[in-house]
Every structure is written in C-alpha cells, then in structure tokens.
Design a protein around this motif. Sequence first.
Motif, PDB file in Angstrom:
ATOM      1  N   ARG A  48      20.246-144.793  52.397  1.00 56.62           N
ATOM      2  CA  ARG A  48      20.972-143.689  51.771  1.00 56.62           C
ATOM      3  C   ARG A  48      22.449-143.699  52.163  1.00 56.62           C
ATOM      4  O   ARG A  48      23.325-143.406  51.341  1.00 56.62           O
ATOM      5  N   ALA A  49      22.718-144.021  53.433  1.00 54.81           N
ATOM      6  CA  ALA A  49      24.110-144.081  53.881  1.00 54.81           C
ATOM      7  C   ALA A  49      24.877-145.155  53.117  1.00 54.81           C
ATOM      8  O   ALA A  49      26.058-144.984  52.795  1.00 54.81           O
ATOM      9  N   LEU A  50      24.207-146.255  52.827  1.00 62.53           N
ATOM     10  CA  LEU A  50      24.835-147.322  52.044  1.00 62.53           C
ATOM     11  C   LEU A  50      25.180-146.823  50.646  1.00 62.53           C
ATOM     12  O   LEU A  50      26.303-147.020  50.153  1.00 62.53           O
ATOM     13  N   VAL A  51      24.217-146.195  49.996  1.00 62.08           N
ATOM     14  CA  VAL A  51      24.455-145.673  48.648  1.00 62.08           C
ATOM     15  C   VAL A  51      25.583-144.649  48.669  1.00 62.08           C
ATOM     16  O   VAL A  51      26.475-144.648  47.809  1.00 62.08           O
ATOM     17  N   ASN A  52      25.577-143.777  49.681  1.00 65.87           N
ATOM     18  CA  ASN A  52      26.628-142.762  49.784  1.00 65.87           C
ATOM     19  C   ASN A  52      28.009-143.390  49.943  1.00 65.87           C
ATOM     20  O   ASN A  52      28.978-142.970  49.299  1.00 65.87           O
TER      21      ASN A  52
END
Length: 486
Positions: free
Chosen positions: A151-155
């Motif tokens: 999720r941090a990557l997508v964010n």
Amino acid sequence: MKKSIICLIVVFVVYACKNEKTTESKSNTEASTTEIVNESQEIEPLVEIKPITNDILETAIIYEANIRQYSPEGTFKAFTKDIPELKQLGVKVIWLMPVFPISETKRKATGGEFANLIKDEAERAKMLGSYYAVTDFAKINPEFGTINDFRALVNEAHKNGIYVILDWVPNHTGWDHIWLKNNPDYYTQNDQGEIVHPEETDWTDVADLNYDNKEMRKEMIADMSYWITEEGVDGFRCDVAGSVPTDFWKEAIPQLRAKKDIFMLAEAWEPELLKADLFDMAYGWDGHHLLNDMAKEEKSLIDWDKYATKVVADYEKDDILMNFVTNHDENSWNGTIQERMGDASELMTVFSYMIPGMPLIYSGQEYNLNHRLKFFEKDSIPKTKGSMWDVLKKLGTLKSTNAALNGGKESASYLIFETNNKHVLKYTRSKNGEKITFIGNFSSKPQAFKMTTTGTFLDYMANKEILFNNETVTLEPWAYKILTDL
C-alpha cells in the motif's frame, strides 16, 4: 484507476460473494483480512489519484518493476523510495511484475530443473521460483514485504502522479493454489483426469486453467476486483492474454471498468483484444524483433517501412502499442540490450520513443544494466546513474512536453521522408503545431545523405542550435539527431 479505500466490511463481502469456497479457503481469506487489521495503524489510507485519461496516456512512459531484482533487499520498501527518481524519467505507469506468493510444489530452479531435486540444502534455498507460478491471487509474496508495504508503494506512486498496474497471470496457477485441491475442475485435464501444464510449453511449474468453467471465471474476476477496490491498483498487465479466450476478457474487463477507470495492457499482439474498450494497449512484438534484426543489420529500413504499413492496416487508429528494446523475458532469456543490439543500443532505444505508442523502461535499463538477471533466484540491478539515465531523462522530458510525441489514442501523425541513402531514416511527427524530426543512421558505417530541410533547429540531445542549408550531412555509425523547433 480504482476507487480509494473501502472499509473492511467490503473486503469481507467481496470474498463472501465469491463462489462458495471451502472452509480452508475462507480461513485463508480471514487470515489475510486480519493482517490488514493488525497493520492498519501503520500506514495512512490509500491515496487518491485522478482517473487515468487519454491525455495522460498520450505522454505516458511505462516502467516494468522487477521488485526482487530492483535492489539488494528485493523489497517493496526499497523500490518505493526510488519512485520520485522514476518520475524524473517521465514515468506515468508502473507495472509491477507479479507480487503474489509463489508455489513450492514444482518450483523451478536456475537451469530449468525443479528446486526440490537439488540435494544441497543451501543451494535449494536460493531457488525462489517464478513469479508466474502464483499460489494465491489475493495475497502478497512475503519475499517482498507486507500488504502495508504494498500500500505504501501505491501511495507513493499516486503522490507522484504515477499509476500502478499489477502483472496478472490468468492463464495458469502454481501447483499449490487452493483451487487445485478444492476445485480441480477449474483446470485443464488429460484423458486420464490428470491436471496438465499449458500445452506446447515447458511451463511445468504451473497448471493450466480451464476457461470452460464458469465458476473459475467468476473467482478470477473477483480476485482482480479485490486489488482494484481494496488496494488501489489502477489496472493490470495480463500475462499471455492471447492464450485466454477473448470472450473472458469481454466478460471481465467491463466489470472491472465499472468499478474504476483502469488501464489494461495485454501481453499479446492480437488486434481484436484492443477492440470494444477491452485492452488499452498491446505489445509491439513484431517491432521489437525487427529492431533486434536491424541492429544486427539482418533487416533494413525497407523492412521497417513494411512493418509500419502493416501496423496501420492491422490496428485501429486509437490502438496503442508498447514499444520496447528489453523486458524481463528478453533480458533473462534472449540477452541484454548490449548483447542483442551492440553499438546500435542507444539508437534503437531512442527510436522506440520516436515512433507512435508508449515506450517501456525495464528495471535496470536506466542504469545501463548489462547482465542477464537471474529469473528463479535473487539477483540485483546496478544503481549507478550513467549515460542511459541522462538519455532516458531527456527523452522523458520531451515525451511529456512535446505533443509531436503523443502516442495514445490520439497519436501524433508521422511522415517518413526518403533520403538519398537507404541506411538513413528521416522521420517527422507533428501535432497541435509542434513538430519533431528524427534522423538516424541505421548502419555500422558512416553514412552521407542530402539534407533537404533548411533552417535552424534545436539539436535536442546536444542542446544546441544547428543550421541546415540544403547540404550533404554525414552521420557516424548508429548516430542520430532529434530536431525540434527553436
């Protein structure tokens, strides 16, 4: 792209609505949900990004991220911190190679044998298997990190105006997938009732899915939907999409698009996959192979002209092709750019940006990667910026700012001007009053030609003015110029 965060109740509903799974399958889903709950305070809600539009696709560059090999750590976190760097290259779409757990059963090792046949325990442990032998379409490979790391990557991508698409593997699964145990009818079987790997391939580490089974189709669509609605991904690159029945895509893609504006890339060349709002982009395989052959001087600009004419005949005006000089398959199995293209490497890379379509950067290409990355075990790309970083950065800026390089559904026009030298291509694209002229020597010898264009231009890559006055010009082997108006 996808809608942002949806509460955990929706996660439960998505899984509960899948065709009745066994108790074991449900418990796997619950474990996955629990992981999200336990980590929910460690990361902010998913970041919204504006819907992807054709205006964005016109100037887009796509980046294929090989998470395992991108860094010494081989993790989402290590890749995430470099996303702002990729933005400097004009990247607008990140394609993540499969992020799912990999099956242990029949896991492949370097050399093509099964890992379990390796007697040395330490050597056996090095064999991590193929990303494309998926054991669960709804979980994250722990090799890369956690769901919150994902999720941090997508964010981070969304904060930088970059869309994220997942590499989806619809044609087959690994041999540990829960479907094999609970739903063997989801798979292709031989006359003896044995599940088989995809025919006419050596993909013995995967089991072939049976698209005659309607329930399997529903589960596949539900799993794809999860990543769109719950994890914020913006579309899919679909592995061997042409081997999956087209009627499945006609069933699946409208359902996915109903949930969010998404970008769909088919690992296929078939024009029918781009019709009726199915896939947005397909592979320019023939163009790629032709560039390889031209770099070896086995094919010529005459062959390129035939190819360009065929593209116009085979595809509709709003179809997009992905142009590339390397990708994960080419690098690992057929050789590095340098191996395949030699001294023509830079010319062919630049040309892939000049032609209609969307250019691809594969992990390491920006760092002058010059070794074949291992496919079934850990490896790593170089991380020192050199000549190719500067080339790709300049090309990314030009692609992003000059409408003459638009390559989406309203692509800039192009005109090939014949020169008096069969080895020299003069190629002009234009749109909205902007124009770019590319001149290239597609040979290993210096070539002189008559430059009929007159006037003063910006030699874009050298960042200096250049005057042409109807004279003879000589280009060194594999040399090129990109000319823009001042």
